[in-house]
Design a protein around this motif. Structure first.
Motif, PDB file in Angstrom:
ATOM      1  N   ALA A 145      11.902  -0.851   4.537  1.00 35.32           N
ATOM      2  CA  ALA A 145      10.712  -0.877   3.690  1.00 35.32           C
ATOM      3  C   ALA A 145      11.050  -0.435   2.270  1.00 35.32           C
ATOM      4  O   ALA A 145      10.573  -1.023   1.286  1.00 35.32           O
ATOM      5  CB  ALA A 145       9.624   0.019   4.283  1.00 35.32           C
ATOM      6  N   ALA A 146      11.891   0.595   2.146  1.00 33.41           N
ATOM      7  CA  ALA A 146      12.272   1.096   0.824  1.00 33.41           C
ATOM      8  C   ALA A 146      13.026   0.040   0.033  1.00 33.41           C
ATOM      9  O   ALA A 146      12.743  -0.190  -1.148  1.00 33.41           O
ATOM     10  CB  ALA A 146      13.112   2.359   0.977  1.00 33.41           C
ATOM     11  N   ALA A 171       5.338  -3.103   7.072  1.00 31.18           N
ATOM     12  CA  ALA A 171       5.768  -1.742   7.373  1.00 31.18           C
ATOM     13  C   ALA A 171       4.697  -0.718   6.984  1.00 31.18           C
ATOM     14  O   ALA A 171       4.958   0.488   7.029  1.00 31.18           O
ATOM     15  CB  ALA A 171       7.050  -1.432   6.619  1.00 31.18           C
ATOM     16  N   SER A 193      12.968  -3.204   0.436  1.00 33.81           N
ATOM     17  CA  SER A 193      12.063  -4.297   0.076  1.00 33.81           C
ATOM     18  C   SER A 193      11.191  -3.913  -1.114  1.00 33.81           C
ATOM     19  O   SER A 193      10.951  -4.730  -2.013  1.00 33.81           O
ATOM     20  CB  SER A 193      11.180  -4.672   1.271  1.00 33.81           C
ATOM     21  N   ALA A 194      10.712  -2.656  -1.138  1.00 32.42           N
ATOM     22  CA  ALA A 194       9.931  -2.194  -2.285  1.00 32.42           C
ATOM     23  C   ALA A 194      10.770  -2.215  -3.554  1.00 32.42           C
ATOM     24  O   ALA A 194      10.284  -2.572  -4.642  1.00 32.42           O
ATOM     25  CB  ALA A 194       9.399  -0.791  -2.016  1.00 32.42           C
ATOM     26  N   GLY A 248       3.515  -0.095   4.052  1.00 35.54           N
ATOM     27  CA  GLY A 248       3.852   0.546   2.796  1.00 35.54           C
ATOM     28  C   GLY A 248       4.946   1.584   2.944  1.00 35.54           C
ATOM     29  O   GLY A 248       5.602   1.707   3.979  1.00 35.54           O
ATOM     30  N   LEU A 249       5.127   2.358   1.877  1.00 34.59           N
ATOM     31  CA  LEU A 249       6.191   3.357   1.861  1.00 34.59           C
ATOM     32  C   LEU A 249       5.728   4.738   2.325  1.00 34.59           C
ATOM     33  O   LEU A 249       6.535   5.572   2.693  1.00 34.59           O
ATOM     34  CB  LEU A 249       6.759   3.489   0.428  1.00 34.59           C
ATOM     35  N   GLU A 251      12.267   2.859   7.739  1.00 33.98           N
ATOM     36  CA  GLU A 251      12.012   3.414   6.412  1.00 33.98           C
ATOM     37  C   GLU A 251      12.969   2.815   5.387  1.00 33.98           C
ATOM     38  O   GLU A 251      12.578   2.511   4.255  1.00 33.98           O
ATOM     39  CB  GLU A 251      12.163   4.937   6.439  1.00 33.98           C
ATOM     40  N   ARG A 256       7.199  -7.908   3.726  1.00 28.89           N
ATOM     41  CA  ARG A 256       7.940  -6.918   4.507  1.00 28.89           C
ATOM     42  C   ARG A 256       7.392  -5.513   4.281  1.00 28.89           C
ATOM     43  O   ARG A 256       7.274  -4.725   5.225  1.00 28.89           O
ATOM     44  CB  ARG A 256       9.421  -6.978   4.136  1.00 28.89           C
ATOM     45  N   VAL A 257       7.041  -5.190   3.046  1.00 25.22           N
ATOM     46  CA  VAL A 257       6.465  -3.875   2.763  1.00 25.22           C
ATOM     47  C   VAL A 257       5.106  -3.733   3.434  1.00 25.22           C
ATOM     48  O   VAL A 257       4.776  -2.681   4.013  1.00 25.22           O
ATOM     49  CB  VAL A 257       6.369  -3.632   1.256  1.00 25.22           C
ATOM     50  N   HIS A 288       9.429 -10.064   0.049  1.00 26.73           N
ATOM     51  CA  HIS A 288       9.559  -8.614   0.226  1.00 26.73           C
ATOM     52  C   HIS A 288       8.205  -7.906   0.211  1.00 26.73           C
ATOM     53  O   HIS A 288       8.066  -6.846   0.835  1.00 26.73           O
ATOM     54  CB  HIS A 288      10.500  -8.049  -0.830  1.00 26.73           C
ATOM     55  N   LEU A 289       7.223  -8.474  -0.458  1.00 30.94           N
ATOM     56  CA  LEU A 289       5.875  -7.904  -0.363  1.00 30.94           C
ATOM     57  C   LEU A 289       5.362  -7.975   1.068  1.00 30.94           C
ATOM     58  O   LEU A 289       4.724  -7.031   1.567  1.00 30.94           O
ATOM     59  CB  LEU A 289       4.913  -8.641  -1.300  1.00 30.94           C
TER      60      LEU A 289
END
Length: 382
Positions: free
Chosen positions: A315-316, A377, A318-319, A379-380, A312, A373-374, A370-371
């Motif tokens: 992902a956070a 995962a 990277s967002a 998304g968030l 988490e 990576r998100v 980073h997109l």
């Protein structure tokens, strides 16, 4: 959720802002501070130490002040507004972060007090010419020799590497070049035999260096953390770096937006300030929206950078970097467009803000990186 700063954090914010206003009050002042061989002011660095800024993220047991991500956010935002040249990110957040997260008590006791008092400056040497944004892509090697190690390899674009007294170096002690396991971190004196470095100015007015290690002998005490388990530490440092850069970018964008709005109010065209034209007002509002989106994500980064769940958290962060990058580009490019030709000249402060935003956009991962990576995962949101 309450996003107000505590009285202590507000006092810290006011103190750093006053220092930046006093020392970085103009582009001429910034040029003067960066004119020395190290590219920053040792006097200002000593003032950082006197104010306790260099000890913020370190615990009281380590000789620091026990601050957290919010305190780092406050400092980095103020440094961004001032376009500070001092190696705060390199020493305190990057190399200092690696020591804080992975070093033994003895190594912390030896190095961290020097960071806090301003006598020790460090740099994190982790990027290589082929690695791009992949932290596990490490060709630099450290082989066992007796009770210690022998380090060989090269590191590229080491931020403030030309003035650091020590490097925190990632090197492969086992495994293939891109394997996640087998990466170790070492504290290497810059004056050790076999270390050579070539320093240069970066586009944003900062400094970096190319570092070469040839048969550099290290004792066992140079190892940070466990052998072969350096990548998780490096990943945590990168997350803290993203949070810090997000705050710095917010400070820069706030200053650049204010500079642009002031220009729109004073620049005359067709007998009136160009800020009276509605289409330009809309573009200034677009800049403000992007700035506030970035500010929200900088707060989110400060909240999530210490989150216990690694997936988490990754992902956070990277967002956060995705939105920061997008806001950096929009605010920077709109500022240049609204200023016209002056917005790209070296004699105008806005151009230097724009260049630093452009550098931040690439540091520790660009938007596509980073997109991905998100997306990986999912998304968030679960």
């Amino acid at each position: 959720m309450d996003f107000d700063l505590s009285p202590e954090q507000t006092q810290l914010q006011d103190g750093v802002s006053r220092l930046m206003a006093a020392r970085y009050g103009s582009l001429e002042a910034r040029k003067a501070l960066g004119s020395g061989p190290d590219g920053f002011s040792h006097e200002v660095w000593a003032q950082f130490a006197e104010m306790g800024l260099l000890g913020i993220p370190f615990s009281e047991a380590e000789g620091g002040f026990g601050g957290g991500p919010v305190e780092t956010l406050v400092v980095m935002e103020a440094l961004g507004k001032g376009l500070a040249l001092e190696p705060y990110l390199a020493t305190v957040v990057l190399a200092g972060g690696a020591l804080r997260l992975g070093a033994s008590a003895a190594l912390k006791e030896r190095i961290i007090p020097g960071i806090v008092e301003g006598s020790a400056r460090l740099a994190l040497a982790f990027t290589e010419t082929q690695s791009r944004y992949t932290l596990s892509d490490v060709a630099c090697s450290a082989r066992r020799q007796g009770d210690g190690y022998v380090l060989d390899g090269r590191k590229a674009v080491v931020i403030h590497g030309d003035s650091a007294g020590h490097f925190v170096v990632s090197a492969r002690t086992s495994g293939e070049r891109r394997a996640r396991d087998g990466i170790s971190l070492f504290l290497v004196p810059a004056d050790a035999q076999g270390v050579t470095r070539h320093g240069y100015a970066t586009q944003d007015g900062g400094r970096a260096a190319e570092i070469a290690f040839s048969d550099v002998g290290l004792g066992a005490e140079a190892l940070i953390g466990e052998e072969g388990q350096g990548l998780p530490i490096l990943e945590r440092v990168a997350e803290h770096a993203i949070a810090a850069l997000a705050a710095e970018a917010v400070g820069i964008m706030a200053a650049l937006h204010a500079l642009t709005v002031d220009y729109l109010k004073t620049r005359q065209q067709f007998g009136a300030p160009i800020g009276q034209f509605q289409v330009l007002q809309h573009r200034a509002v677009d800049m403000l929206i992007a700035l506030e989106q970035a500010r929200s994500m900088a707060y989110y980064a400060a909240m999530m950078v210490e989150h216990e769940d690694a997936q988490e958290r990754a992902a956070a962060l990277s967002a956060v970097k995705v939105q920061i990058n997008r806001s950096c580009r929009l605010v920077g490019q709109e500022a240049v467009q609204l200023h016209g030709g002056i917005g790209m000249t070296m004699e105008y402060l806005g151009a230097h803000y724009f260049k630093r935003l452009t550098m931040i956009e690439s540091l520790f991962g660009d938007t596509p990186h980073h997109l991905r990576r998100v997306a990986a995962a999912d998304g968030l949101a679960a």
